[in-house]
Design an enzyme around this catalytic site. Sequence first.
Site, PDB file in Angstrom:
ATOM      1  N   HIS A   1      -8.126   9.945   4.178  1.00 51.02           N
ATOM      2  CA  HIS A   1      -7.402   9.034   5.052  1.00 51.02           C
ATOM      3  C   HIS A   1      -7.662   9.403   6.515  1.00 51.02           C
ATOM      4  CE1 HIS A   1      -4.446   8.169   1.593  1.00 51.02           C
ATOM      5  NE2 HIS A   1      -5.108   7.067   1.837  1.00 51.02           N
TER       6      HIS A   1
ATOM      7  N   GLU B   1      -2.214   5.919  -8.474  1.00 47.86           N
ATOM      8  CA  GLU B   1      -3.126   6.909  -7.893  1.00 47.86           C
ATOM      9  C   GLU B   1      -3.080   8.195  -8.704  1.00 47.86           C
ATOM     10  OE1 GLU B   1      -3.719   9.362  -3.710  1.00 47.86           O
ATOM     11  OE2 GLU B   1      -3.232   7.240  -3.599  1.00 47.86           O
TER      12      GLU B   1
ATOM     13  N   ASP C   1       0.841  -1.194   0.000  1.00 45.08           N
ATOM     14  CA  ASP C   1       0.000   0.000   0.000  1.00 45.08           C
ATOM     15  C   ASP C   1       0.882   1.252   0.000  1.00 45.08           C
ATOM     16  OD1 ASP C   1      -2.373   1.500   0.191  1.00 45.08           O
ATOM     17  OD2 ASP C   1      -2.261   1.556   2.386  1.00 45.08           O
TER      18      ASP C   1
END
Length: 282
Positions: free
Chosen positions: A178, A134, A82
């Site tokens: 987040h 991303e 990640d």
Amino acid sequence: MALVNGYTLIGEAKKQKTLAGAFNTTNLETTLAILDAIEESNIPSMVQIAPTNIVLSGYKYIVDMVRNRANTMKTPFCLHLDHGKTFEDVRQAVEAGFTSIMIDGSHLPFEENIQLTKKVVDFCGGYNIPVEAELGAITGKEDDEVNEADRKTDPNQVLEFVKRTGCATLAVSVGNVHGFEQQPKIDFDLLGKLSDISPVSLVIHGGSGIDDQTLQKISQYNVVKLNIGGDLRRAYISSIGKQYVANNNEYNLIKVLLKAKGDVQQVVYNKILSMNLLNIHH
């Protein structure tokens, strides 16, 4: 063995019409909690770890933990990196045995993001490992890294980005955040546009703060993976904290850790079921 290649996992999730939860780990207890919950749910999912958390164990220890548990599992899952920020992050994860990779170049200008992502895709291609990229900046706090930029994904950049990089999936910024510092507000109009435009499946980060109803709505778009980390860390830390408050003379560490593991496992299991409520036909 239940530990599968990322391409296999994505294919299985699409075939079963499920949303693959990607759950962040840090240590042995959290890793086993995630894997036990995945096995219990019987829904293809991911265990993942970011370089910010790998400092505790190193890549190889995480791989060994996961492989040991995988030998006794039937439900397919993959081990995902990640928020890899550098090519070196990716190289170490791949060589250790990770089966899926994310390279996060979202902090870079568009062209530089493309160049870094393409380099990683080319490298991972030699190992037949899929790469998540991303586009757009996801705001919020992850561990001690704070991203104050809130740059939603531009639909006009998606096609060019995916075609030039060859990424397998695309993490997008559509109001998701987040951590718990801010309240997510998913822009479903934008998500719909991105879903229509993108030739690859989408990924949503920051799943911890999103309510179950919204999670289920997200699953109806071209989203294959949803990340959840904060909920697990909070469950683990609060479990240990509550046990200490209840008895600050406690010395039975295994009892404390087993309770913390169980609490995390329950959170993961509930999340897997809640995000797939519309698709489960048990």
